[in-house]
Design a protein around this motif. Structure first.
Motif, short mmCIF file in Angstrom:
data_model
loop_
_atom_site.label_atom_id
_atom_site.label_comp_id
_atom_site.label_asym_id
_atom_site.label_seq_id
_atom_site.Cartn_x
_atom_site.Cartn_y
_atom_site.Cartn_z
N LEU A 29 14.42 -10.75 22.40
CA LEU A 29 15.57 -10.70 22.94
C LEU A 29 17.28 -11.32 23.23
O LEU A 29 18.03 -11.27 22.35
N HIS A 37 29.69 -10.23 21.29
CA HIS A 37 29.21 -8.28 21.00
C HIS A 37 29.81 -7.88 19.93
O HIS A 37 29.08 -7.06 19.67
N GLU A 38 31.06 -8.72 19.64
CA GLU A 38 31.55 -8.19 18.15
C GLU A 38 31.08 -7.87 17.13
O GLU A 38 31.09 -7.13 15.78
N GLN A 110 21.53 -0.89 20.52
CA GLN A 110 22.08 -2.51 20.54
C GLN A 110 20.14 -2.69 20.19
O GLN A 110 18.96 -2.72 20.92
N GLU A 113 17.58 -5.19 22.12
CA GLU A 113 17.38 -4.85 23.44
C GLU A 113 15.85 -3.59 22.67
O GLU A 113 14.91 -3.21 23.41
N LEU A 117 12.15 -3.51 23.92
CA LEU A 117 11.17 -2.81 24.81
C LEU A 117 10.43 -1.93 23.62
O LEU A 117 9.55 -1.72 24.49
N LEU A 120 7.50 -5.13 24.18
CA LEU A 120 7.02 -4.47 25.47
C LEU A 120 6.80 -3.69 25.83
O LEU A 120 5.57 -3.41 26.84
N THR A 143 4.75 -0.51 33.03
CA THR A 143 5.75 -1.35 32.06
C THR A 143 6.14 -0.29 30.57
O THR A 143 6.45 0.01 30.59
N VAL A 146 8.62 2.64 31.81
CA VAL A 146 9.72 2.03 32.57
C VAL A 146 10.10 1.67 30.90
O VAL A 146 11.24 2.22 30.99
N TYR A 149 10.58 5.10 29.10
CA TYR A 149 12.02 6.42 30.22
C TYR A 149 13.74 5.29 30.07
O TYR A 149 14.11 6.38 29.22
N VAL A 150 13.49 3.67 29.25
CA VAL A 150 15.24 3.36 29.07
C VAL A 150 15.21 3.91 27.23
O VAL A 150 16.52 4.10 27.59
N ALA A 153 16.56 7.40 27.27
CA ALA A 153 18.12 7.44 27.54
C ALA A 153 18.80 6.19 26.70
O ALA A 153 20.24 5.81 27.08
N TYR A 154 18.49 6.06 25.84
CA TYR A 154 18.83 4.33 25.14
C TYR A 154 20.71 4.99 24.54
O TYR A 154 21.82 3.91 24.63
N ARG A 156 23.76 5.51 24.82
CA ARG A 156 24.91 5.88 26.02
C ARG A 156 25.30 6.67 25.43
O ARG A 156 26.46 7.51 26.18
N ARG A 157 26.16 7.31 24.01
CA ARG A 157 27.05 8.20 23.76
C ARG A 157 26.45 9.69 23.64
O ARG A 157 27.15 10.76 23.27
#
Lengths: 501, 174
Positions: A29, A37-38, A110, A113, A117, A120, A143, A146, A149-150, A153-154, A156-157
């Motif tokens: 992480l 970010h760039e 990303q 993360e 995930l 974990l 644990t 969750v 779930y993420v 939905a990872y 975003r586009r």
């Protein structure tokens, strides 16, 4: 090394694989967020970093074989069942991480993360396999859930990813509510949240029987949601189809395996004395799941959705082991979960190559001509499909044989026949993909050669197919391990049948 | 006296729960939920769990519910008064199931004072002794950091997963 849990420091040793993996997840992480970010961290580098953590955790898991626990009331057990389950989870996570990087790069997810995930979530699974305490089991399940779930939905586009994530989250939380209420009622009925203590109370006939049955029924519903047994499977197709493909591979393999491991541990350790109450429910769940999932899968033209229904159907085969509840069936379940993890992640790996690391080219027609364009990948895919179908010579066949053996040992003739019949039905939808791959030419005007597969992905697929074929011919080594892992579980049915007085 | 208070709190808790479900306006549901959580805090006090009661008020009735209210107002929800509750058979089944579970609990626990399983629970005398020995906070803190230390640590991992996941999904720039 012997642990007596006189001091809480002993948990540090008993939980060493989990501790190593969670610490390593935090390293991943931090390595991910260190970059601006760039210029984000490269998915390949993060993948290798995560794999190193899994390798260390696997090494520590091997070391745990030399550790014995003398305290049966400890929250964490060090038994063969847990250690075998850990191999399944670590293997599922490692294969997912090996096949994920091109997808993560192409979809600009990303990376840091994403792998954190996965790691974990794997920690949560390992806790699920290792705990004997219902409170810890619930926390571990959350644990893992969750994280899942993420991961769903990872992207975003992608609208479908968000939709799948929301559906999964709502229905998953709902089923967690059932599970938690079940735990509360079982605690109220027996005065304990520790599985062997509950088992002893139940066997002695003490406690509040009505409450106990209600609690057990709620636990059963909660677990049936988690393992996607028909009629609690409604969320599965949409979630598995909407999620990014590496997440789907991880969920269909490792998350499902963890749910089954916890399911088995709770029902075999806490409620063996109530076998005659829960066995008919398990019987019907298994029969319905096998029949409905396989029949619905027949009409799917989207390969990812077909694999989602196939994963539900495999859950049905595994429920046969729970209904049979003897040691052979439990060993078969462990064997099946390991083989299933490899072949399922492998199939998703090739699916990602064909869909060009996106979510568009997933129809069965898109496989036309793939075989002669990329013969190696197509051969690997064919091996995975045949193994999923349970063709002789593959690990999937041996796994089904052991499940059948368990069912027959418990005299569950109808379920055994249903297992064979539904397997034959499943040949159709698995082989249809192979038929499109090899027998249909690519459509006119399409440029072949867009099937790019990086080396780590190919190597992971080759290794997976190799293990599948090896287990199809020499299964006894792994079966011995699974038998050792299942030792002490599932003496219920044997006693009932008078085989093991 | 304690019995009377118990029945008052129990009635408001159940009434609030029914109110949450029956309200069409989300803000109304929320206020009923605050009532339910506060009544449960009252029951905790009657059970000598004063620390739990304070935490219940502060965390649930206070912080979490205020966050709910913020979300409802920021998203400008609460103007949709369509009847979203299924009526007829489903409504009947829902209340029948809840009633059946309640009836089962009542039937099981009525006159159960001699059930040997009750020895597993501390009971009023055990609680008083525990509170005298360790204090209100100690009675929770001591098991939390000794017997249940593994669960405590795992909760930390669970919160980390939720936090990382929430940030990864809700980040402005992707």
């Amino acid at each position: 090394m012997t642990l007596d849990f006189a001091s809480n420091a002993d948990y540090l040793w008993a939980l060493l694989p989990e501790i190593v993996l969670s610490a390593w997840a935090m390293v991943v992480l931090l390595a991910g967020v260190r970059r601006p970010h760039e210029t984000p961290a490269s998915p390949e580098v993060m993948a290798w970093l995560s794999l190193a953590g899994i390798a260390i955790a696997a090494g520590v898991n091997g070391w745990l074989y030399g550790v014995t626990s003398t305290d049966p009331t400890a929250m964490i057990t060090v038994d063969g069942f847990r250690l075998f389950a850990n191999w399944i989870f670590l293997l599922g996570a490692a294969l997912t991480i090996l096949i994920a990087p091109p997808y993560v790069a192409r979809q600009r997810l990303q990376a840091g993360e994403f792998y954190t995930l996965i790691l974990l979530g794997t920690v949560g699974m390992m806790f699920m396999g290792g705990t004997q305490n219902l409170i810890l089991l619930f926390l571990a399940l959350e644990t893992m859930s969750v994280a899942a779930y993420v991961l769903t939905a990872y992207n975003r586009r992608d609208r479908r990813s968000a939709e799948g994530g929301l559906k999964y989250f709502l229905l998953g939380s709902f089923s967690s509510g059932f599970l938690l209420y079940g735990i509360a009622l079982v605690w109220g009925a027996t005065g304990s949240v520790h599985l062997p203590e509950i088992g002893a109370t139940v066997e002695a006939g003490a406690g509040f029987t009505g409450l106990l049955l209600a609690g057990m029924a709620l636990l059963l519903i909660g677990f049936a949601f988690k393992v996607a047994a028909v009629p609690f499977h409604m969320w599965t197709p949409d979630v598995y189809e909407g999620a990014p493909s590496p997440s789907t591979a991880f969920m269909a393999a490792a998350v499902k395996a963890a749910s089954f491991i916890a399911f088995v541990r709770v029902f075999m350790e806490a409620f063996p004395a109530l076998y005659e109450s829960w066995y008919p429910i398990m019987w019907w769940l298994a029969a319905l799941t096998m029949v409905v999932a396989n029949v619905v899968a027949l009409s799917q033209t989207n390969v990812k959705r077909m694999l989602a229904y196939s994963s539900v159907a495999h859950g049905g085969y595994l429920l046969v082991a729970l209904a049979a509840a003897n040691q052979m069936a439990m060993a078969g379940l462990l064997f099946y979960l390991l083989v299933y993890t490899i072949m399922n992640v492998g199939a998703f790996g090739v699916l990602m190559v064909v869909s060009n690391y996106g979510e568009d080219r997933l129809q069965v027609e898109d496989y036309a001509g793939f075989g002669w364009t990329r013969p190696l990948l197509a051969v690997l895919f064919t091996i995975f499909l045949l193994s999923l179908a349970g063709f002789p010579g593959t690990g999937g066949f041996m796994a089904k044989i052991y499940l059948l053996q368990g069912a027959v040992d418990s005299h569950l003739w109808t379920l055994a026949v249903l297992l064979v019949l539904t397997t034959v039905v499943s040949y159709y939808y698995y082989l249809r993909v192979a038929w499109f791959m090899w027998m249909r030419p690519a459509p006119e005007g399409q440029t072949p050669g867009s099937y790019w597969a990086p080396l780590p992905l190919s190597l992971a697929l080759i290794a997976g197919a190799g293990i599948i074929l090896y287990l199809g011919i020499f299964p006894s080594g792994l079966l011995d391990g699974a038998m050792a892992g299942a030792e002490g579980l599932g003496l219920v049915r044997d006693t009932l049948l008078g085989l093991n007085p | 006296m304690a019995d009377i208070f118990f029945f008052i709190f129990a009635a408001t808790a159940i009434g609030g729960g029914i109110g949450v479900v029956l309200q069409k306006n989300p803000v109304g549901s929320l206020l009923f939920m605050v009532g339910t959580l506060a009544s449960i805090a009252g029951i905790y006090v009657l059970l000598d769990a004063h620390f739990l009661a304070a935490i219940q008020i502060m965390v649930y009735a206070g912080a979490v519910m205020v966050l709910f209210l913020f979300v409802i107002m920021l998203l400008n929800l609460g103007h949709d008064y369509r009847d979203d509750i299924k009526t007829g058979l489903l409504l009947f089944l829902a209340f029948a199931t809840a009633g059946a579970i309640g009836g089962l609990l009542a039937r099981q626990l009525r006159g159960a004072a001699d059930n040997p399983i009750l020895a597993h629970f501390p009971g009023p005398e055990g609680m008083e002794q525990l509170l005298a020995e360790q204090g209100i906070v100690g009675a929770i803190a001591r098991p939390l950091f000794t017997d249940y230390v593994v669960a405590f640590e795992l909760t930390g991992i669970l919160l980390l997963v939720a936090l990382v996941g929430a940030v990864a999904i809700a980040k402005r720039k992707v």
